[in-house]
Design a protein around this motif. Sequence first.
Motif, short mmCIF file in Angstrom:
data_model
loop_
_atom_site.label_atom_id
_atom_site.label_comp_id
_atom_site.label_asym_id
_atom_site.label_seq_id
_atom_site.Cartn_x
_atom_site.Cartn_y
_atom_site.Cartn_z
N THR A 149 -6.59 4.53 4.40
CA THR A 149 -6.33 3.58 3.31
C THR A 149 -6.63 2.19 3.93
O THR A 149 -7.17 1.03 3.81
CB THR A 149 -5.21 3.65 2.64
OG1 THR A 149 -4.79 4.37 1.46
CG2 THR A 149 -4.97 2.22 1.42
N LEU A 159 -8.24 0.61 -5.28
CA LEU A 159 -8.40 1.23 -4.68
C LEU A 159 -6.74 1.83 -5.16
O LEU A 159 -6.07 0.93 -4.88
CB LEU A 159 -8.06 0.61 -3.31
CG LEU A 159 -9.26 0.37 -2.30
CD1 LEU A 159 -8.80 -0.54 -0.75
CD2 LEU A 159 -10.31 1.73 -2.02
N ARG A 191 -1.28 6.20 3.04
CA ARG A 191 -2.45 7.46 2.66
C ARG A 191 -3.26 7.04 3.84
O ARG A 191 -3.22 6.07 4.41
CB ARG A 191 -2.89 7.26 1.68
CG ARG A 191 -2.28 7.77 0.02
CD ARG A 191 -2.57 8.31 -1.03
NE ARG A 191 -1.54 7.66 -2.42
CZ ARG A 191 -2.20 7.88 -3.51
NH1 ARG A 191 -3.14 7.87 -3.84
NH2 ARG A 191 -1.39 8.56 -4.34
N GLU A 199 -9.80 1.51 4.81
CA GLU A 199 -11.22 1.04 2.92
C GLU A 199 -10.53 -0.40 2.91
O GLU A 199 -11.81 -0.68 2.39
CB GLU A 199 -10.51 2.07 1.96
CG GLU A 199 -10.87 3.78 1.96
CD GLU A 199 -10.23 4.80 0.94
OE1 GLU A 199 -9.77 3.90 0.31
OE2 GLU A 199 -10.51 5.74 0.93
N LEU A 225 0.26 -1.13 -0.08
CA LEU A 225 -0.11 0.19 -0.08
C LEU A 225 0.93 0.92 -0.05
O LEU A 225 2.19 1.42 1.01
CB LEU A 225 -0.33 -0.22 1.05
CG LEU A 225 -1.43 -1.02 1.26
CD1 LEU A 225 -1.96 -0.79 2.61
CD2 LEU A 225 -3.13 -0.99 0.41
N ALA A 255 -4.37 3.07 -3.40
CA ALA A 255 -3.15 3.71 -2.51
C ALA A 255 -3.20 2.01 -3.02
O ALA A 255 -1.62 1.86 -2.36
CB ALA A 255 -3.70 4.22 -0.94
#
Length: 146
Positions: free
Chosen positions: A81, A134, A78, A84, A75, A136
């Motif tokens: 993240t 996503l 951020r 999510e 990842l 990220a």
Amino acid sequence: MSARRFFLIREDILTDAMIKTLEAKSMLQSGEAKKINEAAQKVGLSRSAFYKYKDGIFPFHAMAKEKIVTLSINLLDRAGTLSELLTIVSGTGANILTINQTIPLQGRAHITLSIDTAPITMQLDELFEQMKKLKAVEKVELAGSG
């Protein structure tokens, strides 16, 4: 080292201690008992007998449907993240078992995520695709299963 072998055995063949171990494990899983000592006492089993059998005896339905997978995920660092990502996983019905994250270095973090896919509502490749959507998420790979 020899490979482990598994057998399907009728309940009436099991020893009393094995049956009580299954009952104690069920109490712990349901929350009826909070600690091993409490569960063992409730079913009339010694703690030593519980520890002897706990990792070797399981209800058939649990073994028949359980499928644990471990994912390796890279990842970008951020805010939000990981939240999510976990929302996507839990939205499939999967049970998140473990989460390990490295300290982000150079703006990136590595996540190792173990999930129980028995209750999942989609194929694993579909889950991977949702995760990759996503911005990220740089990489999602299956690290292991069993």
